[in-house]
Design an enzyme around this catalytic site. Structure first.
Site, short mmCIF file in Angstrom:
data_model
loop_
_atom_site.label_atom_id
_atom_site.label_comp_id
_atom_site.label_asym_id
_atom_site.label_seq_id
_atom_site.Cartn_x
_atom_site.Cartn_y
_atom_site.Cartn_z
N LYS A 112 0.89 -1.14 0.05
CA LYS A 112 -0.09 -0.08 0.13
C LYS A 112 0.79 1.27 0.04
O LYS A 112 0.50 2.33 -0.62
CB LYS A 112 -1.01 -0.14 1.20
CG LYS A 112 -2.11 -1.09 0.99
CD LYS A 112 -3.07 -1.17 2.13
CE LYS A 112 -4.15 -2.13 1.60
NZ LYS A 112 -3.42 -3.47 1.75
C1 LIG Z 1 -4.12 -4.45 1.22
C2 LIG Z 1 -3.46 -5.89 1.04
C3 LIG Z 1 -3.73 -6.85 0.01
C4 LIG Z 1 -4.83 -6.86 -0.48
O1 LIG Z 1 -5.01 -5.91 -1.76
P1 LIG Z 1 -6.30 -5.10 -2.61
O2 LIG Z 1 -5.97 -4.29 -3.37
O3 LIG Z 1 -7.15 -5.00 -1.37
O4 LIG Z 1 -6.77 -6.51 -3.28
C5 LIG Z 1 -2.90 -8.19 0.07
N1 LIG Z 1 -1.67 -8.14 0.80
C6 LIG Z 1 -1.45 -7.22 1.53
C7 LIG Z 1 -0.15 -7.38 2.28
C8 LIG Z 1 -2.18 -6.02 1.70
O5 LIG Z 1 -1.75 -5.01 2.80
#
Ligand SMILES: *Cc1c(COP(=O)(O)O)cnc(C)c1O
Length: 467
Positions: A112
């Site tokens: 993120k």
């Molecule tokens: C948020 C997250 C996901 C999922 O991502 P999306 O965009 O919601 O599909 C997968 N792995 C980690 C470590 C995350 O923080």
């Protein structure tokens, strides 16, 4: 470049408008009115660019000159300067045709950061130009809150209040939020569940006078700017492996469908992506949809990959809109029926076109531990989310063996040390810049799950900083 709502009843906006608005007024999600499409020569021309400059080039395709590429470039250089790897998002070869695209070298050790770190300079730029301030409120079960806090700390134009359920986030996740002592950041530990936190945030947005008074805004995963900032790393990986002169496939561990939607967008822009594998844990609504056109809500069950523990993938609405031929009334009606009946009625033709590109894969907790152990045996330490992606790549690779599969490695193994220890018996060390995380002082406030109390807190926090 204009953005329209998937539900067709909100006025179009420009990039800055969708950055600040998040959700459209009609409850829909903003999408570009037309997709930029690059020729093979144009893709080739992007080879060899440093990651921040590539990201500026791609993002500029979505901003319509406001801000333009020359303005974006220094912002993105600043955004990625603090990453722990000079390539920002390095590719690591795991097997003959399987690669990990490591998206976890940012300050909070999860993918993120790739988008969120750029939101800080973007918000500052847009708000300073408009002479505006906003208050960001959000609920988190872990990764999103820490990424938002790291991205927006010490920003002059933004106050941030993040709600987390007291005692229900992992110690690493909590400390990544509560040890940030910047004056514009506040953490609220709510006596309740993640759902209580999310309900409180929704209630603040629904309180129109409060929303206007505080200039509330959100940086959750439905914000278009976050999707746009996730496209460049798919481009970078594909170019490194030979695109546009060679097809590639991606395997993406998925929760809210934001990360894999960005990969789909890259394909829509003309990048030769043969296949998109969607990894789910036991919360497998997307696998059921792709295998049998069965999108039925079920209760969320906790798993070893908590960032994928979701019931409804909010970004799926953007894909649905495309699958339905960009028919906004049909999208709105489908989403309303999904909310009312718990089952999404997708016409067979639309489902077939999704199933041609996407393939779903589910891995339960036992499988996750076995996959972390298998990778460790080959010399690679993976977190539980990444393990879902590598297992998917192994289980359903594209038939053509010359197509490489790139797995989105979404978190650093040290972010989920218990699962890693359980699977391998070893301790995943935090990178040096975070090694003292457990010694840093924490600051947070505790409140009951009570709207009046939370709103009073947000108001005090925002007014103090505006003064
Ligand atoms: C948020 C997250 C996901 C999922 O991502 P999306 O965009 O919601 O599909 C997968 N792995 C980690 C470590 C995350 O923080």
């Amino acid at each position: 470049m204009r953005y329209i709502s998937t539900r067709g009843e909100a006025p179009p906006r420009d990039f800055e408008g969708v950055l600040l608005a998040g959700l459209a007024e009609d409850g829909g999600l903003f999408v570009p009115e037309t997709w930029p499409v690059l020729t093979s020569a144009e893709w080739r021309g992007l080879r060899g660019l440093p990651y921040p400059d590539l990201a500026a080039r791609i993002l500029a395709l979505f901003t319509g000159g406001q801000p333009d590429e020359a303005t974006l470039r220094p912002m993105l250089r600043q955004a990625y300067a603090g990453f722990g790897h000079p390539a920002v998002a390095p590719l690591v070869q795991l097997d003959t045709r399987v690669f990990a695209l490591e998206l976890f070298h940012g300050p909070t050790l999860a993918f993120k950061d790739m988008a969120m770190q750029a939101l800080g300079p973007l918000f500052d730029h847009v708000l300073a130009r408009r002479g505006q301030r906003v208050t960001i409120v959000g609920a988190t079960s872990g990764d999103t809150g820490s990424a938002a806090i790291e991205a927006l700390r010490d920003r002059a134009t933004v106050d941030v209040v993040i709600l987390h359920p007291e005692g229900r986030t992992s110690p690493v996740q909590r400390r990544q939020m509560t040890t940030v002592l910047a004056p514009n950041i506040a953490n609220l530990a709510i006596d309740g569940s993640f759902d209580d936190c999310q309900d409180l945030v929704k209630a603040m947005f629904a309180d129109a006078p409060f929303r206007a008074e505080m200039q509330l805004s959100a940086v959750n995963s439905i914000n278009w700017a976050r999707i746009a900032l996730q496209i460049p790393y798919y481009v970078a990986a594909a170019l490194a492996l030979g695109a546009p002169d060679r097809e590639v496939a991606f395997s993406v561990p998925t929760g809210n469908f934001g990360n894999v939607l960005a990969a789909w967008a890259a394909r829509r822009m003309g990048l030769p992506i043969a296949q998109l594998l969607i990894g789910s844990n036991r919360n497998d609504i997307l696998t059921r949809f792709l295998s049998a056109n069965d999108m039925t809500m079920r209760a969320v069950e906790p798993s070893l990959s908590p960032s994928m523990d979701i019931q409804v993938s909010s970004n799926f609405e953007r894909l649905l809109f495309e699958l339905l031929g960009r028919d906004a009334p049909a999208t709105a009606q489908t989403m309303r029926r999904f909310r009312a009946e718990g089952r999404m009625p997708v016409p067979d033709e639309a489902w077939h076109s999704a199933a041609r590109i996407f393939r779903g894969f589910t891995l339960g907790d036992e499988g996750i531990l076995a996959e972390i152990a298998r990778l460790h045996g080959q010399g690679y330490l993976a977190d539980p989310h990444t393990a879902v992606g590598t297992a998917a790549a192994l289980a359903s690779p594209p038939a053509d063996p010359s197509i490489p599969i790139v797995v989105a490695a979404t978190a650093h193994p040290a972010k989920f040390p218990e699962a890693v220890r359980q699977a391998t018996g070893i301790e995943a060390p935090l990178p040096p810049r975070l090694a003292d995380l457990y010694e840093r002082p924490e600051r947070f406030s505790r409140l009951p799950a009570d709207l009046d109390a939370v709103e009073a807190f947000v108001r005090r926090h925002a007014l103090r900083n505006a003064a």
